[in-house]
Design an enzyme around this catalytic site. Structure first.
Site, PDB file in Angstrom:
ATOM      1  N   ASP A 143       0.876  -1.162   0.000  1.00 16.80           N
ATOM      2  CA  ASP A 143       0.000   0.000   0.000  1.00 16.80           C
ATOM      3  C   ASP A 143       0.918   1.219   0.000  1.00 16.80           C
ATOM      4  O   ASP A 143       2.117   1.098   0.275  1.00 16.80           O
ATOM      5  CB  ASP A 143      -0.885  -0.032   1.252  1.00 16.80           C
ATOM      6  CG  ASP A 143      -1.831   1.147   1.335  1.00 16.80           C
ATOM      7  OD1 ASP A 143      -2.401   1.538   0.303  1.00 16.80           O
ATOM      8  OD2 ASP A 143      -1.997   1.689   2.449  1.00 16.80           O
TER       9      ASP A 143
ATOM     10  N   ASP B 118       0.137   5.013   1.245  1.00 14.70           N
ATOM     11  CA  ASP B 118       0.052   5.861   2.437  1.00 14.70           C
ATOM     12  C   ASP B 118       0.022   4.988   3.693  1.00 14.70           C
ATOM     13  O   ASP B 118      -0.854   4.155   3.864  1.00 14.70           O
ATOM     14  CB  ASP B 118      -1.189   6.747   2.381  1.00 14.70           C
ATOM     15  CG  ASP B 118      -1.175   7.672   1.169  1.00 14.70           C
ATOM     16  OD1 ASP B 118      -0.115   8.264   0.889  1.00 14.70           O
ATOM     17  OD2 ASP B 118      -2.207   7.785   0.482  1.00 14.70           O
TER      18      ASP B 118
END
Length: 181
Positions: free
Chosen positions: A11, A13
């Site tokens: 991922d 953030d």
């Protein structure tokens, strides 16, 4: 899939960069400790490294998709300068009820749905059974599992230290620090 290689799905953030909320500029960019070392270890092991990221800031009108792409290019260049290569970035700019009409879409790529991972697996000839995903939200882990990929929930700290006991296949290539932190 006999020639398929494993991938480390990340991922963005909260995993690549500290999640300050809709980060899209260098001024707001702080890297998560250990990210460059983890990516470099995956590179040494022959794994593809793929970012899979929901980017609803585009759908909300906080920044244009072109700025998001430029931001991803900057991240890739920063990590490459530390010997850590990101092979691909897949993003989902969609959000049902979005302020920007073209992104008001109920899609299959917005995590927790597995569309981004499945697309990367298909396009990059990846082996989901030998791959892993690290995310900071349950929706990341859910998307990974739906794509047949092992999912790991990171809740802060040093990413390399988090990954070391969980990604034993990478340990063979040496999960180590490339430079002092």
């Amino acid at each position: 899939m006999s020639g398929a290689r494993p991938a480390l799905f990340l991922d963005r953030d909260g995993i690549i960069n500290v999640d300050h909320g809709y980060v899209a500029t260098r001024e707001r960019l702080d890297y998560v400790p250990g990210i460059a070392d983890l990516v470099a270890a995956a590179n040494r092991a022959g794994w593809a490294v793929v970012i899979v990221t929901n980017q609803s800031g585009v759908a909300r009108g906080y920044f244009p998709e072109s700025q998001m792409h430029a931001f991803h290019d900057m991240i890739r260049a920063d990590l490459a300068s530390q010997g850590a290569r990101i092979d691909a970035v897949y993003h989902c700019p969609h959000l049902p009820g979005a302020a920007v009409a073209q992104f008001d879409v109920d899609c299959d790529c917005r995590k927790p749905r597995p569309g981004m991972l499945l697309r990367a697996i298909r396009e990059m000839d990846l082996d989901p059974a030998r791959s892993a995903m690290i995310g900071d939200k349950p929706s990341d882990v859910e998307a990974a599992r739906a794509a047949g990929v092992a999912g790991h929930l990171f809740q802060g700290g040093d990413l390399l230290e988090f990954a070391a006991p969980r990604l034993s296949a990478l340990q063979k290539s040496g999960l180590s620090r490339s430079q002092p932190t």
